[in-house]
Scaffold this motif. Structure first.
Motif, short mmCIF file in Angstrom:
data_model
loop_
_atom_site.label_atom_id
_atom_site.label_comp_id
_atom_site.label_asym_id
_atom_site.label_seq_id
_atom_site.Cartn_x
_atom_site.Cartn_y
_atom_site.Cartn_z
N SER A 26 11.81 34.84 -3.41
CA SER A 26 11.17 33.76 -4.16
C SER A 26 11.08 34.07 -5.66
N TYR A 27 11.54 35.25 -6.06
CA TYR A 27 11.51 35.67 -7.46
C TYR A 27 12.92 35.62 -8.04
N GLN A 28 13.01 35.41 -9.35
CA GLN A 28 14.30 35.42 -10.02
C GLN A 28 14.90 36.82 -9.93
N GLU A 29 16.21 36.88 -10.00
CA GLU A 29 16.91 38.16 -9.86
C GLU A 29 16.41 39.20 -10.85
N GLU A 30 16.18 38.80 -12.10
CA GLU A 30 15.70 39.75 -13.11
C GLU A 30 14.32 40.29 -12.74
N GLN A 31 13.50 39.46 -12.11
CA GLN A 31 12.16 39.90 -11.72
C GLN A 31 12.22 40.89 -10.56
N ARG A 32 13.15 40.67 -9.64
CA ARG A 32 13.24 41.50 -8.43
C ARG A 32 13.47 42.96 -8.74
N THR A 33 14.12 43.25 -9.85
CA THR A 33 14.39 44.66 -10.19
C THR A 33 13.10 45.43 -10.46
N HIS A 34 12.01 44.72 -10.73
CA HIS A 34 10.74 45.38 -11.04
C HIS A 34 9.71 45.26 -9.91
N LEU A 35 10.10 44.66 -8.79
CA LEU A 35 9.19 44.53 -7.66
C LEU A 35 9.28 45.78 -6.79
N LEU A 36 8.15 46.21 -6.30
CA LEU A 36 8.12 47.37 -5.41
C LEU A 36 7.82 46.86 -4.00
N PRO A 37 8.72 47.11 -3.06
CA PRO A 37 8.43 46.70 -1.68
C PRO A 37 7.25 47.50 -1.13
N VAL A 38 6.57 46.95 -0.15
CA VAL A 38 5.42 47.63 0.45
C VAL A 38 5.85 49.02 0.96
N LYS A 39 6.98 49.10 1.62
CA LYS A 39 7.46 50.38 2.12
C LYS A 39 7.64 51.38 0.97
N GLY A 40 8.13 50.90 -0.16
CA GLY A 40 8.31 51.77 -1.33
C GLY A 40 6.98 52.29 -1.86
N SER A 41 5.95 51.45 -1.80
CA SER A 41 4.64 51.91 -2.28
C SER A 41 4.07 52.97 -1.34
N ILE A 42 4.32 52.82 -0.05
CA ILE A 42 3.86 53.82 0.91
C ILE A 42 4.56 55.15 0.65
N GLU A 43 5.87 55.08 0.36
CA GLU A 43 6.62 56.31 0.05
C GLU A 43 6.09 56.97 -1.23
#
Length: 110
Positions: free
Chosen positions: A88-105
């Motif tokens: 639901s985010y623009q491609e440029e925005q997605r590069t800065h999103l952290l998936p939940v799994k990534g935050s757990i890591e």
């Protein structure tokens, strides 16, 4: 113990209190907040974490405006968003999103 000056819906222990309770001694504090929708409330996270370089905000909100995500990025606020919502985010925005799994890591490796 919640800070009485803090209106957060997810109270976080102060750093000293965290260190005083060695229930998980091998994990450092990893302050994070969660809000169902961000709107302008994401700015509360900035005020709550003044001493932190990077703040983390988990949300279920889809398609936050590019203006807001750019401002969040400039304020060192890391959005944590479930991968199915990334579309639901623009491609440029997605590069800065952290998936939940990534935050757990990140917590595990901190």
């Amino acid at each position: 113990m919640p800070n009485p000056k803090n209106s957060s819906s997810c109270p976080q222990p102060e750093l000293q209190e965290h260190r005083a309770r060695p229930c998980i001694p091998h994990l450092p504090p990893f302050p994070a907040r969660a809000k169902t929708t961000c709107k302008e409330r994401w700015r509360h996270v900035l005020a709550e974490g003044k001493r932190l370089t990077t703040k983390y905000l988990a949300t279920l909100e889809t398609g936050i405006s590019r203006t807001h995500t750019d401002e969040m990025l400039a304020q060192n606020l890391q959005l944590v968003i479930a991968e199915p919502v990334h579309a639901s985010y623009q491609e440029e925005q997605r590069t800065h999103l952290l998936p939940v799994k990534g935050s757990i890591e990140r917590v595990k490796s901190a």
